[in-house]
Write a protein that holds these residues in place. Structure first.
Motif, mmCIF file in Angstrom:
data_model
loop_
_atom_site.group_PDB
_atom_site.id
_atom_site.type_symbol
_atom_site.label_atom_id
_atom_site.label_comp_id
_atom_site.label_asym_id
_atom_site.label_seq_id
_atom_site.Cartn_x
_atom_site.Cartn_y
_atom_site.Cartn_z
ATOM 1 N N SER A 5 38.544 55.817 55.101
ATOM 2 C CA SER A 5 37.543 55.678 54.067
ATOM 3 C C SER A 5 36.485 56.787 54.202
ATOM 4 O O SER A 5 35.829 56.932 55.388
ATOM 5 C CB SER A 5 36.990 54.166 54.022
ATOM 6 N N VAL A 6 35.737 57.047 53.142
ATOM 7 C CA VAL A 6 34.706 57.954 52.882
ATOM 8 C C VAL A 6 33.747 57.765 52.049
ATOM 9 O O VAL A 6 34.129 57.103 50.819
ATOM 10 C CB VAL A 6 35.487 59.348 52.504
ATOM 11 N N ASN A 7 32.359 57.708 52.624
ATOM 12 C CA ASN A 7 31.291 57.256 51.624
ATOM 13 C C ASN A 7 30.419 58.407 51.381
ATOM 14 O O ASN A 7 30.001 59.252 52.388
ATOM 15 C CB ASN A 7 30.602 56.138 52.045
ATOM 16 N N LEU A 8 30.693 58.877 49.879
ATOM 17 C CA LEU A 8 29.799 60.127 49.295
ATOM 18 C C LEU A 8 28.736 59.506 48.405
ATOM 19 O O LEU A 8 28.977 58.428 47.842
ATOM 20 C CB LEU A 8 30.553 61.312 48.793
ATOM 21 N N PRO A 9 27.762 60.359 48.196
ATOM 22 C CA PRO A 9 26.902 59.667 47.144
ATOM 23 C C PRO A 9 27.561 59.448 45.617
ATOM 24 O O PRO A 9 28.355 60.358 45.323
ATOM 25 C CB PRO A 9 25.885 60.851 46.804
ATOM 26 N N GLY A 10 27.310 58.307 45.608
ATOM 27 C CA GLY A 10 28.087 57.930 44.073
ATOM 28 C C GLY A 10 29.450 57.356 44.247
ATOM 29 O O GLY A 10 29.987 56.738 43.431
ATOM 30 N N ASN A 263 33.807 66.876 53.784
ATOM 31 C CA ASN A 263 33.652 65.550 53.946
ATOM 32 C C ASN A 263 34.778 64.659 53.055
ATOM 33 O O ASN A 263 35.119 63.632 53.295
ATOM 34 C CB ASN A 263 32.193 64.761 53.369
ATOM 35 N N ALA A 264 35.376 65.302 52.112
ATOM 36 C CA ALA A 264 36.489 64.961 51.243
ATOM 37 C C ALA A 264 37.301 65.937 50.684
ATOM 38 O O ALA A 264 36.786 67.160 50.846
ATOM 39 C CB ALA A 264 35.868 63.845 50.182
ATOM 40 N N VAL A 265 38.435 65.759 49.965
ATOM 41 C CA VAL A 265 38.936 66.941 49.456
ATOM 42 C C VAL A 265 39.646 66.776 48.241
ATOM 43 O O VAL A 265 39.790 65.458 47.908
ATOM 44 C CB VAL A 265 40.184 67.294 50.479
ATOM 45 N N ALA A 266 39.727 67.623 47.331
ATOM 46 C CA ALA A 266 40.517 67.525 45.951
ATOM 47 C C ALA A 266 41.744 68.424 46.045
ATOM 48 O O ALA A 266 41.518 69.283 46.652
ATOM 49 C CB ALA A 266 39.430 68.121 45.062
ATOM 50 N N VAL A 267 42.701 67.830 45.603
ATOM 51 C CA VAL A 267 44.081 68.589 45.479
ATOM 52 C C VAL A 267 44.346 69.135 44.075
ATOM 53 O O VAL A 267 44.326 68.093 43.160
ATOM 54 C CB VAL A 267 44.817 67.448 45.934
#
Length: 307
Positions: A5-10, A263-267
């Motif tokens: 799990s990842v927590n980013l702003p919003g 911190n996260a990725v988009a595919v």
């Protein structure tokens, strides 16, 4: 148990994966109906502009062996229609799924209008500001290559919205770090990178470009080294969260992007090969992390060890 799990702003995400803007339309394209979207970490919708856009001449997409060229041109029904007709069905079906809206425009006022309306709708958790589309005649790339404009526009949008904003960076610049620092100076909550690399292919029999717009944005595995390099460069000058993209096709790619500084990725383009690529990668992540001795995926961020 391995934490992915990842927590980013919003964005409170059960895993670091989201389809890149445009990939899933407004949650209404065929690929989006092949699985439960709650398996995603978040959903990024198609770029929205002040008024409806029909996009660029056909063909708008050329699927190549080594990637995808597109010149869609931000086809969308306009911000008001998106808010009244496109977002409610997604929110109704997936009330817990974090939603990021993508903001486009042809002018400063246009960007501010779209961002404000989307934020005020109460239907999105964050905004991705698309200052970097190479496929429109005005706006987008024009803004995305000028640090002073990036800072000014970021600050202007930040002043009228109450949700976090992520600035999408173009790779088609001399110094991506200068653009990133300008976005941070303007108050950005995070960055998305990289957008597509401007490119072209030619049909040798007709001698015409493969795209109706002649040139387009190139994405897919071929841009992965560029994305990793630029993300790592930006990670060295800012602590802002980075959503990384550019040729991700596997759980190993996700690990590589996070080591570089994402911190996260988009595919995106990988959906042309596998409509279920995001849930497949999410399923594979725990095993690859366990093999690497990683108990929390967030511990990977920026941990590349240089020779």
């Amino acid at each position: 148990m391995t934490k992915i799990s990842v927590n980013l702003p919003g964005l409170t995400m059960k895993n670091p994966l989201m389809p890149a803007s445009g990939t899933f339309g407004f949650g209404d394209v065929p690929a989006a109906k092949k699985f439960d979207l709650n398996e995603l970490g978040a959903l990024v919708i198609k770029t929205t502009t002040p008024e409806a856009r029909i996009g660029n001449p056909q063909p708008q997409i050329a699927v190549l062996d080594e990637g995808v060229l597109n010149s869609v041109g931000l086809t969308n029904p306009g911000v008001d229609e998106v808010i009244t007709a496109k977002l409610p069905p997604i929110k109704k079906q997936y009330p817990e799924l974090p939603l990021m809206a993508s903001v486009g425009g042809e002018s400063k006022a246009g960007y501010i209008e779209v961002a404000r309306k989307l934020a005020d709708s109460g239907k999105v958790n964050a905004l991705e500001i698309n200052f970097s589309c190479p496929n429109v005649a005005e706006g987008g790339m024009t803004f995305g290559v000028q640090p002073a404009l990036i800072e000014e526009l970021t600050a202007a949008i930040k002043a009228v919205v109450d949700v976090p904003i992520y600035i999408k960076l173009t790779p088609n610049v001399t110094s991506v770090t200068e653009i990133a620092k300008a976005a941070e100076a303007g108050g950005a909550d995070g960055l998305s990178m990289i957008n597509t690399v401007t490119g072209m292919r030619i049909n040798i029999e007709t001698r015409k470009p493969r795209l109706g717009n002649n040139i387009g944005g190139y994405s897919g595995a071929g841009v992965k080294p560029i994305a990793l390099y630029q993300i790592n460069q930006v990670r060295q000058v800012t602590d802002l969260p980075i959503i990384g993209m550019g040729g991700i096709e596997s759980a190993q790619d996700v690990v590589e992007f996070m080591l570089a500084g994402a911190n996260a990725v988009a595919v995106g383009s990988a959906h042309f090969k596998d409509a279920l690529i995001c849930p497949h990668i999410a399923q594979d992540l725990p095993a690859i992390l366990e093999k690497l001795g990683v108990t929390d995926i967030n511990d990977l961020v920026g941990q590349v060890e240089f020779n």
